[in-house]
Design an enzyme around this catalytic site. Structure first.
Site, mmCIF file in Angstrom:
data_model
loop_
_atom_site.group_PDB
_atom_site.id
_atom_site.type_symbol
_atom_site.label_atom_id
_atom_site.label_comp_id
_atom_site.label_asym_id
_atom_site.label_seq_id
_atom_site.Cartn_x
_atom_site.Cartn_y
_atom_site.Cartn_z
ATOM 1 C CG ASP A 1 -0.595 4.041 5.316
ATOM 2 O OD1 ASP A 1 0.310 4.541 6.013
ATOM 3 O OD2 ASP A 1 -1.797 4.065 5.639
ATOM 4 C CB CYS B 1 -0.894 0.013 1.236
ATOM 5 S SG CYS B 1 -2.029 1.431 1.289
ATOM 6 C CG HIS C 1 -1.412 -1.031 5.899
ATOM 7 N ND1 HIS C 1 -1.949 -0.041 6.696
ATOM 8 C CD2 HIS C 1 -1.641 -0.632 4.618
ATOM 9 C CE1 HIS C 1 -2.450 0.911 5.932
ATOM 10 N NE2 HIS C 1 -2.283 0.584 4.670
ATOM 11 N NE ARG D 1 -0.599 4.976 8.718
ATOM 12 C CZ ARG D 1 -1.903 4.853 9.007
ATOM 13 N NH1 ARG D 1 -2.321 5.045 10.241
ATOM 14 N NH2 ARG D 1 -2.768 4.540 8.060
ATOM 15 C CB CYS E 1 -5.583 -0.489 4.773
ATOM 16 S SG CYS E 1 -5.333 0.098 3.081
HETATM 17 CO CO CO Z 1 -3.383 1.259 3.090
#
Ligand code: CO
Length: 221
Positions: A48, A46, A102, A50, A105
């Site tokens: 993302d 992803c 994750h 993080r 999400c």
């Molecule tokens: Co995500």
């Protein structure tokens, strides 16, 4: 006005310090990477912020080939993802391809709740297809854990999508040694969880898929 704001200047300052430190600790590190990259791993994750692929696996520049998009989706008509996978498998000869979702999400949550967030709604429709396919399983899970469950189901389904791509099918037909894995990363504890959907060839996908889906349904929460 200086187009370089302080925050951007800081990035360049950190970059120079990092490059100098790498070169001081391991002379020739960068020049060694100039000729070729020989990563053993491909990471499909992803976008993302993080979930930094290199950092959380301890892999250095040159060691992992990365494709990231919103909610780690691999669609059979996505030329971007497929081209990246093909390059990794056929040219770089990676030995492992991991699809990594994750917990927490926001793309998966939006898909679960049918929230309208914009253009990405069309992209997240693929995850809603996953949700709809497993609607009764999801309904059987307490509401607070449904997003986590859909994150896991999405990883399993995307592993199947990669396994069924012509790239992996052809690689396995040639006898190429390449394994496909499905993992979920916990942004709350920094740990990776193996979804036990490791595919190493053209056979045996179906029973592994069933068992993995079953494990999501029966997971203690
Ligand atoms: Co995500």
């Amino acid at each position: 006005m200086d187009p370089m704001t302080t925050s951007i200047k800081n990035l360049f300052a950190h970059n120079r310090a990092w490059a100098a430190q790498m070169e001081a600790e391991r002379p020739g590190f960068f020049t060694g990477l100039v000729q070729q990259q020989t990563p053993k791993y491909m990471w499909i994750g992803c976008s993302d912020s993080r979930v930094p692929a290199n950092l959380l696996t301890g892999l250095e520049p040159g060691e992992v080939f990365v494709h990231r998009n919103v909610a780690n989706v691999v669609v059979h008509s996505d030329l971007n993802a497929l081209s990246t996978i093909q390059f990794a498998v056929e040219r770089l000869k990676v030995e492992h391809v991991m699809v990594v979702g994750h917990f927490g999400c926001s793309g998966v949550r939006a898909a679960l709740e049918g929230a309208r967030i914009g253009l990405a709604d069309n992209w997240l429709r693929h995850i809603q297809d996953v949700r709809d396919r497993h609607q009764s399983l999801i309904n059987g899970i307490a509401e607070e854990f449904r997003c986590d469950a859909l994150v896991q189901l999405n990883v399993i389904e995307q592993v199947v999508n990669v396994a069924q791509s012509t790239v992996l099918q052809d690689a396995w037909s040639r006898g190429q040694n390449v394994s496909l894995h499905g993992w979920v990363y916990g942004i709350h504890d920094g740990l990776l969880q193996d979804m036990r959907v490791t595919v190493t060839g053209n056979n045996g996908l179906e029973p592994m898929y069933r068992a993995a889906i079953d494990s999501v349904a029966k997971a203690p929460r």
